[in-house]
Design a protein around this motif. Structure first.
Motif, mmCIF file in Angstrom:
data_model
loop_
_atom_site.group_PDB
_atom_site.id
_atom_site.type_symbol
_atom_site.label_atom_id
_atom_site.label_comp_id
_atom_site.label_asym_id
_atom_site.label_seq_id
_atom_site.Cartn_x
_atom_site.Cartn_y
_atom_site.Cartn_z
ATOM 1 N N VAL A 25 0.842 -1.205 0.000
ATOM 2 C CA VAL A 25 0.000 0.000 0.000
ATOM 3 C C VAL A 25 0.882 1.263 0.000
ATOM 4 N N LEU A 26 2.029 1.129 -0.659
ATOM 5 C CA LEU A 26 2.965 2.248 -0.805
ATOM 6 C C LEU A 26 3.312 2.879 0.549
ATOM 7 N N ASN A 27 3.435 2.011 1.545
ATOM 8 C CA ASN A 27 3.816 2.436 2.897
ATOM 9 C C ASN A 27 2.846 3.441 3.511
ATOM 10 N N ALA A 64 2.946 6.978 0.725
ATOM 11 C CA ALA A 64 1.896 7.678 -0.025
ATOM 12 C C ALA A 64 0.850 8.284 0.905
ATOM 13 N N GLY A 65 1.257 8.626 2.117
ATOM 14 C CA GLY A 65 0.366 9.372 3.000
ATOM 15 C C GLY A 65 -0.185 8.564 4.143
ATOM 16 N N ALA A 66 -0.983 9.241 4.948
ATOM 17 C CA ALA A 66 -1.673 8.549 6.030
ATOM 18 C C ALA A 66 -2.607 7.523 5.391
ATOM 19 N N ASP A 67 -2.919 6.472 6.146
ATOM 20 C CA ASP A 67 -3.750 5.386 5.639
ATOM 21 C C ASP A 67 -5.196 5.876 5.491
ATOM 22 N N ILE A 68 -5.624 6.027 4.259
ATOM 23 C CA ILE A 68 -6.956 6.586 3.992
ATOM 24 C C ILE A 68 -8.042 5.629 4.491
ATOM 25 N N ASP A 69 -7.794 4.327 4.406
ATOM 26 C CA ASP A 69 -8.798 3.355 4.879
ATOM 27 C C ASP A 69 -9.039 3.493 6.383
ATOM 28 N N GLU A 70 -7.990 3.863 7.095
ATOM 29 C CA GLU A 70 -8.116 4.002 8.542
ATOM 30 C C GLU A 70 -8.899 5.268 8.924
ATOM 31 N N MET A 71 -8.824 6.278 8.019
ATOM 32 C CA MET A 71 -9.401 7.594 8.346
ATOM 33 C C MET A 71 -10.795 7.819 7.785
ATOM 34 N N ALA A 72 -11.124 7.056 6.733
ATOM 35 C CA ALA A 72 -12.292 7.399 5.917
ATOM 36 C C ALA A 72 -13.567 7.602 6.735
ATOM 37 N N GLN A 84 -3.990 11.998 17.887
ATOM 38 C CA GLN A 84 -2.931 11.152 17.353
ATOM 39 C C GLN A 84 -1.665 11.893 16.946
ATOM 40 N N PHE A 85 -1.798 13.174 16.602
ATOM 41 C CA PHE A 85 -0.613 13.851 16.077
ATOM 42 C C PHE A 85 0.412 14.219 17.148
ATOM 43 N N THR A 86 0.019 14.158 18.441
ATOM 44 C CA THR A 86 1.022 14.429 19.480
ATOM 45 C C THR A 86 2.141 13.405 19.400
ATOM 46 N N GLY A 108 1.264 13.672 1.366
ATOM 47 C CA GLY A 108 0.478 13.865 2.585
ATOM 48 C C GLY A 108 1.305 13.603 3.828
ATOM 49 N N GLY A 109 0.814 12.681 4.662
ATOM 50 C CA GLY A 109 1.551 12.329 5.873
ATOM 51 C C GLY A 109 2.952 11.811 5.568
ATOM 52 N N GLY A 110 3.157 11.239 4.393
ATOM 53 C CA GLY A 110 4.492 10.780 3.994
ATOM 54 C C GLY A 110 5.434 11.955 3.773
ATOM 55 N N PHE A 111 4.896 13.025 3.189
ATOM 56 C CA PHE A 111 5.679 14.248 3.005
ATOM 57 C C PHE A 111 5.947 14.879 4.380
ATOM 58 N N GLU A 112 4.941 14.849 5.236
ATOM 59 C CA GLU A 112 5.127 15.416 6.582
ATOM 60 C C GLU A 112 6.202 14.658 7.349
ATOM 61 N N LEU A 113 6.206 13.347 7.187
ATOM 62 C CA LEU A 113 7.237 12.545 7.847
ATOM 63 C C LEU A 113 8.619 12.915 7.282
ATOM 64 N N MET A 138 -7.094 18.419 4.816
ATOM 65 C CA MET A 138 -5.876 19.217 4.740
ATOM 66 C C MET A 138 -4.797 18.510 5.556
ATOM 67 N N PRO A 139 -3.543 18.922 5.420
ATOM 68 C CA PRO A 139 -2.493 18.292 6.228
ATOM 69 C C PRO A 139 -2.765 18.510 7.715
ATOM 70 N N GLY A 140 -2.370 17.542 8.538
ATOM 71 C CA GLY A 140 -2.637 17.658 9.970
ATOM 72 C C GLY A 140 -1.433 17.353 10.840
HETATM 73 N N1 CAA Z 1 -3.866 5.016 2.157
HETATM 74 C C1 CAA Z 1 -4.283 3.756 1.963
HETATM 75 N N2 CAA Z 1 -3.933 3.020 0.878
HETATM 76 C C2 CAA Z 1 -3.132 3.598 -0.027
HETATM 77 C C3 CAA Z 1 -2.670 4.911 0.106
HETATM 78 C C4 CAA Z 1 -3.079 5.649 1.260
HETATM 79 N N3 CAA Z 1 -2.653 6.894 1.504
HETATM 80 N N4 CAA Z 1 -1.911 5.225 -0.959
HETATM 81 C C5 CAA Z 1 -1.880 4.131 -1.740
HETATM 82 N N5 CAA Z 1 -2.619 3.136 -1.197
HETATM 83 C C6 CAA Z 1 -2.841 1.788 -1.730
HETATM 84 C C7 CAA Z 1 -3.821 1.800 -2.882
HETATM 85 O O1 CAA Z 1 -5.136 1.802 -2.398
HETATM 86 C C8 CAA Z 1 -3.459 0.526 -3.596
HETATM 87 O O2 CAA Z 1 -4.027 -0.564 -2.890
HETATM 88 P P1 CAA Z 1 -4.728 -1.758 -3.724
HETATM 89 O O3 CAA Z 1 -3.602 -2.350 -4.520
HETATM 90 O O4 CAA Z 1 -5.244 -2.651 -2.641
HETATM 91 O O5 CAA Z 1 -5.773 -1.129 -4.573
HETATM 92 C C9 CAA Z 1 -1.947 0.440 -3.402
HETATM 93 O O6 CAA Z 1 -1.654 1.312 -2.316
HETATM 94 C C10 CAA Z 1 -1.146 0.916 -4.602
HETATM 95 O O7 CAA Z 1 -1.613 2.211 -4.968
HETATM 96 P P2 CAA Z 1 -2.158 2.582 -6.435
HETATM 97 O O8 CAA Z 1 -2.675 1.370 -7.127
HETATM 98 O O9 CAA Z 1 -3.101 3.727 -6.286
HETATM 99 O O10 CAA Z 1 -0.803 3.029 -7.128
HETATM 100 P P3 CAA Z 1 -0.601 4.134 -8.286
HETATM 101 O O11 CAA Z 1 0.810 4.080 -8.672
HETATM 102 O O12 CAA Z 1 -1.657 3.971 -9.312
HETATM 103 O O13 CAA Z 1 -0.896 5.533 -7.559
HETATM 104 C C11 CAA Z 1 -0.668 7.194 -5.845
HETATM 105 C C12 CAA Z 1 -0.050 5.988 -6.542
HETATM 106 C C13 CAA Z 1 -0.798 8.374 -6.794
HETATM 107 C C14 CAA Z 1 0.269 7.558 -4.675
HETATM 108 C C15 CAA Z 1 -2.065 6.816 -5.286
HETATM 109 O O14 CAA Z 1 -1.961 5.586 -4.583
HETATM 110 C C16 CAA Z 1 -2.658 7.829 -4.353
HETATM 111 O O15 CAA Z 1 -3.147 8.847 -4.798
HETATM 112 N N6 CAA Z 1 -2.606 7.572 -3.014
HETATM 113 C C17 CAA Z 1 -3.181 8.434 -2.035
HETATM 114 C C18 CAA Z 1 -2.303 9.635 -1.772
HETATM 115 C C19 CAA Z 1 -2.935 10.555 -0.756
HETATM 116 O O16 CAA Z 1 -3.997 11.093 -0.975
HETATM 117 N N7 CAA Z 1 -2.254 10.770 0.395
HETATM 118 C C20 CAA Z 1 -2.696 11.658 1.431
HETATM 119 C C21 CAA Z 1 -3.410 10.908 2.490
HETATM 120 S S1 CAA Z 1 -4.178 11.999 3.659
HETATM 121 C C22 CAA Z 1 -2.988 12.407 4.779
HETATM 122 O O17 CAA Z 1 -1.854 12.037 4.646
HETATM 123 C C23 CAA Z 1 -3.466 13.259 5.951
HETATM 124 C C24 CAA Z 1 -2.384 13.741 6.885
HETATM 125 O O18 CAA Z 1 -1.881 14.853 6.752
HETATM 126 C C25 CAA Z 1 -1.971 12.965 8.055
#
Ligand code: CAA
Length: 258
Positions: A25-27, A64-72, A84-86, A108-113, A138-140
């Motif tokens: 899940v791209l970490n 690729a950021g914070a886990d969206i499935d966990e937050m949705a 959580q951010f403390t 997202g959170g990956g950039f913040e890290l 937004m970023p948190g």
């Molecule tokens: N959370 C959960 N799962 C994620 C994820 C995320 N942030 N980013 C990627 N994944 C998962 C995808 O769902 C996918 O899983 P499946 O194979 O089960 O479908 C797997 O990782 C591979 O990703 P993609 O198939 O989407 O790969 P891609 O190369 O086509 O695209 C990407 C890569 C552009 C990074 C795209 O995955 C993406 O847009 N990810 C989300 C990025 C994002 O929005 N991050 C911000 C999160 S919010 C946040 O971080 C808040 C904060 O400040 C704390």
């Protein structure tokens, strides 16, 4: 190391290495991963064997950021109470240098890290960005603050409001990263650099890092007072005597971190 489910931890010589390890899940960073990262980095910070910490990601992304499935489905009050951010904030108190090695996405959170690191090396394919805007949030974890301090208000505003991704060259241009490295050499070059600074006097490393971080928050006057106290403090160390004596005796110093 079996203690961890979402990271891979190792020590190579005097370098403590933390690799995010959810490549499928791209970490994506879930809460237990944050706990693991913070806990091992704090442990490295207290471990005399470790001089420098390297943070990287397994697979094709840094994170690729914070886990969206966990937050949705989260609610505001739940998040307020979870606070959580403390936990992320504790990374700002780490005294040893943290070098980040970024390949692929740092979003997202990956950039913040990544922005919690003191020095960043990136591969040519690195892409940084805050896509939160496209998720209706937004970023948190410091993104709006740290990016703005790094590149100034107008530029940070542009990246944060568009959610566009910045490539490695742009990131270098804006001072977000220190160096672009060929992807195959990213780990090697990062470790080479980490080993280079690991040879420096440990207390100097520590107090220089602390003073530079103060420059981000303090006025120049306050920051200089802080710097001066740290400068004086180093004269209480054996390494200061050793460093200056070695210079006079025309030999290499042998620093012990005391
Ligand atoms: N959370 C959960 N799962 C994620 C994820 C995320 N942030 N980013 C990627 N994944 C998962 C995808 O769902 C996918 O899983 P499946 O194979 O089960 O479908 C797997 O990782 C591979 O990703 P993609 O198939 O989407 O790969 P891609 O190369 O086509 O695209 C990407 C890569 C552009 C990074 C795209 O995955 C993406 O847009 N990810 C989300 C990025 C994002 O929005 N991050 C911000 C999160 S919010 C946040 O971080 C808040 C904060 O400040 C704390």
């Amino acid at each position: 190391n079996n203690r961890f489910s979402f990271i891979d931890v190792s020590v190579e010589g005097s370098i403590g290495i933390v690799a995010l390890n959810r490549p499928k899940v791209l970490n994506a960073i879930n809460r237990p991963m944050v706990s693991e990262i913070v806990s091992i980095i704090e442990e490295f910070d207290r471990n005399d064997e470790v001089k420098v910490i390297v943070l990287c990601g397994h697979g094709r992304a840094f994170a690729a950021g914070a886990d969206i499935d966990e937050m949705a489905e989260a609610g505001a009050i739940e998040l307020e109470l979870l606070n959580q951010f403390t936990e992320w904030d504790r990374l700002a108190w780490v005294k040893k240098p943290i070098i980040g090695a970024v390949q692929g996405f740092a979003l997202g959170g990956g950039f913040e890290l990544a922005l919690c690191c003191d020095i960043l090396f990136a591969a040519h394919d690195a892409e940084f960005g805050f896509p939160e805007i496209s998720l209706g949030v937004m970023p948190g974890a410091g993104g709006t603050q740290r990016l703005t301090k790094l590149m100034g208000k107008s530029k940070a505003m542009e990246w944060l409001l568009t959610g566009d991704r910045m490539n490695a060259k742009e990131a270098l241009h804006y001072g977000v990263i220190n160096r672009i490295v060929a992807k195959e050499l990213l780990q090697e070059e990062t470790l080479k650099f980490a080993n280079k600074i690991a040879k420096q006097a440990p207390l100097s490393l520590r107090l220089i890092k602390e003073s530079v971080l103060k420059a981000v928050d303090y006025s120049v006057y306050e920051g200089m007072q802080y710097e001066r106290k740290n400068f004086y403090l180093l004269f209480a160390s054996k390494d200061q005597k050793e460093g200056m004596r070695a210079f006079q005796e025309k030999r290499r110093p042998n620093f012990e971190g005391e």
